[in-house]
Design an enzyme around this catalytic site. Structure first.
Site, PDB file in Angstrom:
ATOM      1  N   ASP A 164       6.637  69.129  16.708  1.00 33.74           N
ATOM      2  CA  ASP A 164       5.911  69.889  15.669  1.00 33.74           C
ATOM      3  C   ASP A 164       4.739  69.074  15.095  1.00 33.74           C
ATOM      4  O   ASP A 164       4.163  69.452  14.088  1.00 33.74           O
ATOM      5  CB  ASP A 164       6.867  70.303  14.549  1.00 33.74           C
ATOM      6  CG  ASP A 164       7.414  69.122  13.778  1.00 33.74           C
ATOM      7  OD1 ASP A 164       7.159  67.961  14.196  1.00 33.74           O
ATOM      8  OD2 ASP A 164       8.078  69.315  12.752  1.00 33.74           O
ATOM      9  N   ARG A 185     -17.001  57.268   3.102  1.00 34.76           N
ATOM     10  CA  ARG A 185     -18.237  57.907   2.641  1.00 34.76           C
ATOM     11  C   ARG A 185     -17.977  58.905   1.521  1.00 34.76           C
ATOM     12  O   ARG A 185     -18.901  59.421   0.929  1.00 34.76           O
ATOM     13  CB  ARG A 185     -18.964  58.558   3.837  1.00 34.76           C
ATOM     14  CG  ARG A 185     -19.637  57.520   4.722  1.00 34.76           C
ATOM     15  CD  ARG A 185     -20.238  58.134   5.967  1.00 34.76           C
ATOM     16  NE  ARG A 185     -19.234  58.489   6.957  1.00 34.76           N
ATOM     17  CZ  ARG A 185     -19.496  59.056   8.124  1.00 34.76           C
ATOM     18  NH1 ARG A 185     -20.745  59.345   8.446  1.00 34.76           N
ATOM     19  NH2 ARG A 185     -18.526  59.325   8.979  1.00 34.76           N
ATOM     20  N   LYS A 218     -36.331  58.147   2.701  1.00 31.30           N
ATOM     21  CA  LYS A 218     -36.242  59.563   3.091  1.00 31.30           C
ATOM     22  C   LYS A 218     -36.636  60.414   1.901  1.00 31.30           C
ATOM     23  O   LYS A 218     -36.057  60.276   0.835  1.00 31.30           O
ATOM     24  CB  LYS A 218     -34.800  59.909   3.481  1.00 31.30           C
ATOM     25  CG  LYS A 218     -34.336  59.246   4.747  1.00 31.30           C
ATOM     26  CD  LYS A 218     -32.906  59.655   5.056  1.00 31.30           C
ATOM     27  CE  LYS A 218     -32.072  58.458   5.449  1.00 31.30           C
ATOM     28  NZ  LYS A 218     -30.664  58.712   5.601  1.00 31.30           N
ATOM     29  N   ARG A 262     -37.821  64.465   0.449  1.00 30.62           N
ATOM     30  CA  ARG A 262     -38.022  65.891   0.619  1.00 30.62           C
ATOM     31  C   ARG A 262     -39.038  66.268  -0.442  1.00 30.62           C
ATOM     32  O   ARG A 262     -38.746  66.184  -1.637  1.00 30.62           O
ATOM     33  CB  ARG A 262     -36.693  66.600   0.341  1.00 30.62           C
ATOM     34  CG  ARG A 262     -36.318  67.661   1.346  1.00 30.62           C
ATOM     35  CD  ARG A 262     -34.996  68.302   0.947  1.00 30.62           C
ATOM     36  NE  ARG A 262     -33.847  67.514   1.379  1.00 30.62           N
ATOM     37  CZ  ARG A 262     -33.297  67.597   2.569  1.00 30.62           C
ATOM     38  NH1 ARG A 262     -33.782  68.416   3.464  1.00 30.62           N
ATOM     39  NH2 ARG A 262     -32.247  66.864   2.888  1.00 30.62           N
ATOM     40  N   ASP A 306     -27.138  49.152  10.205  1.00 30.71           N
ATOM     41  CA  ASP A 306     -26.378  50.143   9.432  1.00 30.71           C
ATOM     42  C   ASP A 306     -24.895  49.853   9.584  1.00 30.71           C
ATOM     43  O   ASP A 306     -24.478  49.117  10.482  1.00 30.71           O
ATOM     44  CB  ASP A 306     -26.720  51.563   9.918  1.00 30.71           C
ATOM     45  CG  ASP A 306     -26.613  52.606   8.801  1.00 30.71           C
ATOM     46  OD1 ASP A 306     -26.072  52.276   7.724  1.00 30.71           O
ATOM     47  OD2 ASP A 306     -27.065  53.745   9.004  1.00 30.71           O
ATOM     48  N   THR A 312     -23.112  60.938  13.784  1.00 32.43           N
ATOM     49  CA  THR A 312     -23.739  61.905  14.713  1.00 32.43           C
ATOM     50  C   THR A 312     -25.026  61.343  15.306  1.00 32.43           C
ATOM     51  O   THR A 312     -25.628  61.971  16.178  1.00 32.43           O
ATOM     52  CB  THR A 312     -24.080  63.207  13.975  1.00 32.43           C
ATOM     53  OG1 THR A 312     -25.063  62.913  12.966  1.00 32.43           O
ATOM     54  CG2 THR A 312     -22.857  63.823  13.322  1.00 32.43           C
TER      55      THR A 312
HETATM   56  C1  R5P Z   1     -24.977  56.612   5.445  1.00 32.32           C
HETATM   57  O1  R5P Z   1     -25.197  56.209   4.284  1.00 32.32           O
HETATM   58  C2  R5P Z   1     -24.394  55.723   6.484  1.00 32.32           C
HETATM   59  O2  R5P Z   1     -24.711  54.378   6.255  1.00 32.32           O
HETATM   60  C3  R5P Z   1     -24.855  56.142   7.868  1.00 32.32           C
HETATM   61  O3  R5P Z   1     -26.268  55.988   7.933  1.00 32.32           O
HETATM   62  C4  R5P Z   1     -24.499  57.564   8.181  1.00 32.32           C
HETATM   63  O4  R5P Z   1     -23.170  57.846   7.841  1.00 32.32           O
HETATM   64  C5  R5P Z   1     -24.719  57.841   9.645  1.00 32.32           C
HETATM   65  O5  R5P Z   1     -24.440  59.188   9.905  1.00 32.32           O
HETATM   66  P1  R5P Z   1     -25.144  59.953  11.076  1.00 32.32           P
HETATM   67  O6  R5P Z   1     -25.103  59.066  12.290  1.00 32.32           O
HETATM   68  O7  R5P Z   1     -24.331  61.216  11.254  1.00 32.32           O
HETATM   69  O8  R5P Z   1     -26.548  60.265  10.649  1.00 32.32           O
END
Ligand code: R5P
Length: 316
Positions: free
Chosen positions: A40, A99, A196, A198, A222, A227
């Site tokens: 299960d 996160r 970044k 907007r 990073d 993704t």
């Molecule tokens: C965000 O603050 C993290 O440090 C990474 O840059 C982020 O989680 C990466 O996510 P993805 O590859 O989906 O853009």
């Protein structure tokens, strides 16, 4: 110091290869344990070795499938507690849910705090983790947290791979600036940052490069590549600003969804990652990905914790 003075290592199913590499760096083996599921889907654990009075290290990144791997970790800790282990150390090379470290909008959870509470309630006495997405997660625990950095392993590779004259270290966002700065200092290279913005609601994000990258090879630092969206967009912005090439240098290769096809189609020349999370077969086939092992670093930290030596000295 402990009744059963040996280090005992146990692993779930999240990253057995890393657990075995850590064991071999400590000249030991991973203890015998069954970590499986009932029909299960409930998790079942049976630790086969005697752990009474032992200093036990449970090696389990809470990577995808995060909920299953987290549950395995919790159930292993519970089994060890009931088997009278003296000290239970949760070794979480990749801390999933990191996160979700703050309320991003009303009526949303702080799941990284919930995970901290679950680990403590299960019976963990200590957490050993690496490159937390947000350092303040350490404060979500009322037990010791040893926070390691993959930096020594990554820096050694970057120093060999690039000469300091032609590199610029780049943070992909404001939150990563401190991490990138420490890499730039060690590589004796300049630093840049992606901003970044907007300009209007519902308009797509524009990547501004702060700092000079013209004629330089950009190394983006990073903690996570998931993704691949952030990394690929940052790389494009850097090339548009005159960078001669881009290398992504990331601790945790989450690599979900479209990550591999994005990386393959991108301007990124190389993605350097560590083995905190095992690569999927799809990712293993991607020639741009280079994996460095942090097993030796984790093994040395475990040895130092067991012997009550300084762990911070690993990072000076
Ligand atoms: C965000 O603050 C993290 O440090 C990474 O840059 C982020 O989680 C990466 O996510 P993805 O590859 O989906 O853009």
């Amino acid at each position: 110091m402990f009744g059963n003075n040996d280090i005992k290592l146990i692993t779930g199913n999240a990253n057995r290869e890393l657990a075995e590499a850590i064991a071999s760096s400590l000249n030991t083996t991973v203890s015998d344990a069954t970590v499986t599921r009932f029909s299960d889907s409930e998790t079942w654990v049976e630790v086969k070795d005697n752990v009474r009075g032992a200093d036990v290290y449970v090696i389990q990144p809470t990577s995808s499938p995060a909920n299953e791997h987290l549950m395995e970790l919790l159930v292993i800790i519970d089994a060890l507690k009931r088997a009278s282990a003296d000290r239970i150390n949760a070794v979480i090379p990749y801390y999933g849910y990191a996160r979700q470290d703050r309320k991003v909008s009303p009526r949303t959870p702080i799941s990284s705090k919930l995970v901290a509470d679950l680990l403590t309630a299960a019976g963990a006495d200590r957490v050993l983790t690496m490159d937390l997405h947000a350092g303040q997660i350490q404060g979500f625990f009322n037990i010791p947290v040893d926070h390691l950095f993959a930096k020594p392993v990554l820096i050694e590779y970057l120093k060999e791979r690039f000469s300091k004259e032609n590199v610029v270290v780049v943070s992909p966002d404001a939150g990563g600036a401190e991490r990138a700065r420490s890499f730039a200092k060690l590589l004796k290279s300049p630093m840049a940052m992606i901003d970044k913005r907007r300009s209007k609601p519902n308009e797509s994000e524009v990547m501004h490069v702060i700092g000079d990258v013209d004629g330089l090879h950009a190394v983006i630092i990073d903690d996570i590549i998931d993704t691949g969206g952030s990394m690929v967009k940052a790389a494009e912005a850097l090339m548009n600003n005159g960078a001669t090439g881009v290398c992504a240098c990331v601790t945790h290769p989450v690599l979900s969804g479209p990550a591999i096809s994005r990386i393959e189609e991108s301007v990124i020349g190389e993605v350097v990652v560590t083995d905190t999370i095992p690569l999927s077969d799809n990712a293993k086939g991607c020639e741009k990905i280079k994996v460095l092992s942090v097993a030796g670093l984790l093994g040395e930290a475990i040895r130092r914790i067991h012997c009550a030596d300084s762990v911070s000295l690993l990072f000076v």
